[in-house]
Enzyme design. Structure first.
Site, PDB file in Angstrom:
ATOM      1  N   CYS A 133       0.995  -0.985   0.030  1.00  0.00           N
ATOM      2  CA  CYS A 133       0.048   0.174   0.153  1.00  0.00           C
ATOM      3  C   CYS A 133       0.767   1.208   0.346  1.00  0.00           C
ATOM      4  CB  CYS A 133      -0.937  -0.036   1.496  1.00  0.00           C
ATOM      5  SG  CYS A 133      -2.399   1.063   1.055  1.00  0.00           S
ATOM      6  N   SER A 158      -7.814   0.396   0.565  1.00  0.00           N
ATOM      7  CA  SER A 158      -7.795   1.152   1.340  1.00  0.00           C
ATOM      8  C   SER A 158      -7.096   2.366   1.602  1.00  0.00           C
ATOM      9  CB  SER A 158      -8.094   0.658   3.329  1.00  0.00           C
ATOM     10  OG  SER A 158      -8.721   1.938   3.725  1.00  0.00           O
ATOM     11  N   HIS A 165      -3.778  -5.063   0.534  1.00  0.00           N
ATOM     12  CA  HIS A 165      -3.700  -4.768   1.692  1.00  0.00           C
ATOM     13  C   HIS A 165      -3.710  -5.878   1.937  1.00  0.00           C
ATOM     14  CE1 HIS A 165      -2.372  -1.353   3.880  1.00  0.00           C
ATOM     15  NE2 HIS A 165      -3.808  -0.491   3.346  1.00  0.00           N
ATOM     16  N   GLU A 167      -2.770  -7.834   3.881  1.00  0.00           N
ATOM     17  CA  GLU A 167      -2.657  -8.759   4.782  1.00  0.00           C
ATOM     18  C   GLU A 167      -3.962  -8.986   5.652  1.00  0.00           C
ATOM     19  OE1 GLU A 167      -1.736  -4.404   4.825  1.00  0.00           O
ATOM     20  OE2 GLU A 167      -1.475  -5.867   3.656  1.00  0.00           O
TER      21      GLU A 167
END
Length: 293
Positions: free
Chosen positions: A141, A190, A230, A232
């Site tokens: 990100c 995001s 993201h 993760e």
């Protein structure tokens, strides 16, 4: 773990495109040891980010020793000081060490120009260090945007609307990082920022993943990977971000493709994330790293 076969057997060239193999000559030069991976955690919620990334790295059969690093030029207040003092190091503590792999996380500072970030000088120094002291680095990100800007002069662009939710991505160019993944790959996003995609297409960078709504989302250079998502994230991470911003009165829209009809989050990206992290460890770190660091 890889299968070990002679380099001159026909299956070697065939399997090397889509399987975890190692030539007999290379295998004879190696020994089993723990991989050394450096996690540069820039997220304010460091403990949650640790849990997310370490759970993915733990899916590989390879032994991995993690060193957690935080910036010295900026110390956040969202993580207990006792936790940072006990489990984290600063760059001065690892200077001179080499690592098999490194991960640079995102950070919620997209509204700032890179040079305005409090730890920009420090993080660029660390990124330069990784180029010569690490076999492969995985940037996530904001970390990916920072790496692309620093190394490849790809500008960051403020988006008219936040990319927020679970997005589908198509494989643009095959790479062992994507080995075993479906043709459509879901990842959480995001972010309020993107990258200058025209600059990327004009460069020698390798575009791995692109989404119709999310744009170019995974890029590779000579040895490092830049993922503008993201993968993760845990199941409830987007929910917590949504509720946080909603409580602040920010007028945030619901994350796309995330809730079911009952308004509950659906975990739809974990298997892809597990394969992606395992592939990075296996193909880009373990197979290429020297035994003696």
């Amino acid at each position: 773990m890889p299968i070990v076969i002679p380099e001159d057997i026909p299956a070697y060239s065939l399997l090397s495109q889509n399987a975890f193999i190692m030539g007999a000559k290379k295998a004879n030069r190696q020994d089993i040891r723990t991989l050394e991976v450096l996690l540069i955690n820039l997220m304010p919620t460091k403990i949650e980010t640790e849990n997310q990334i370490l759970s993915l790295l733990a899916n590989s059969p390879l032994q991995v020793h993690i060193t957690l690093l935080s910036t010295a030029s900026y110390i956040g207040t969202n993580t207990p000081k006792s936790h940072l003092e006990r489990f984290y190091v600063n760059f001065a503590d690892i200077s001179g060490r080499k690592f098999d792999g490194a991960i640079v996380t995102g950070a919620p500072i997209e509204h700032l120009h890179f040079e305005e970030v409090a730890y920009w000088h420090e993080i660029t120094y660390i990124m330069n260090y990784l180029k010569s002291h690490c076999t492969s680095t995985l940037y996530l990100c904001w970390g990916a945007m920072a790496g692309l800007y620093h190394f490849h002069k790809i500008p960051k662009i403020i988006l008219p609307k936040k990319i927020f939710g679970i997005y589908e991505h198509n494989i643009i160019e095959k790479d062992l990082l994507l080995n075993g993944l479906d043709e459509i790959i879901k990842m959480p996003h995001s972010r309020h920022s993107g990258i200058d995609e025209m600059k990327v297409r004009e460069s020698k960078l390798k575009i791995l993943l692109e989404g119709e709504l999310s744009g170019i989302s995974a890029i590779k250079d000579e040895k490092d990977f830049y993922i503008l998502a993201h993968p993760e994230y845990a199941k409830d991470t987007l929910l917590l971000e949504y509720e946080r911003d909603k409580n602040k009165g920010l007028g945030i829209a619901k994350p796309l493709n995330y809730f079911n009809k009952q308004g509950e989050p659906i975990l739809s990206w974990k298997s892809s994330a597990s394969v992606l992290f395992a592939n990075w460890l296996n193909f880009s770190v373990y197979q290429d790293t020297p035994f003696v660091l």
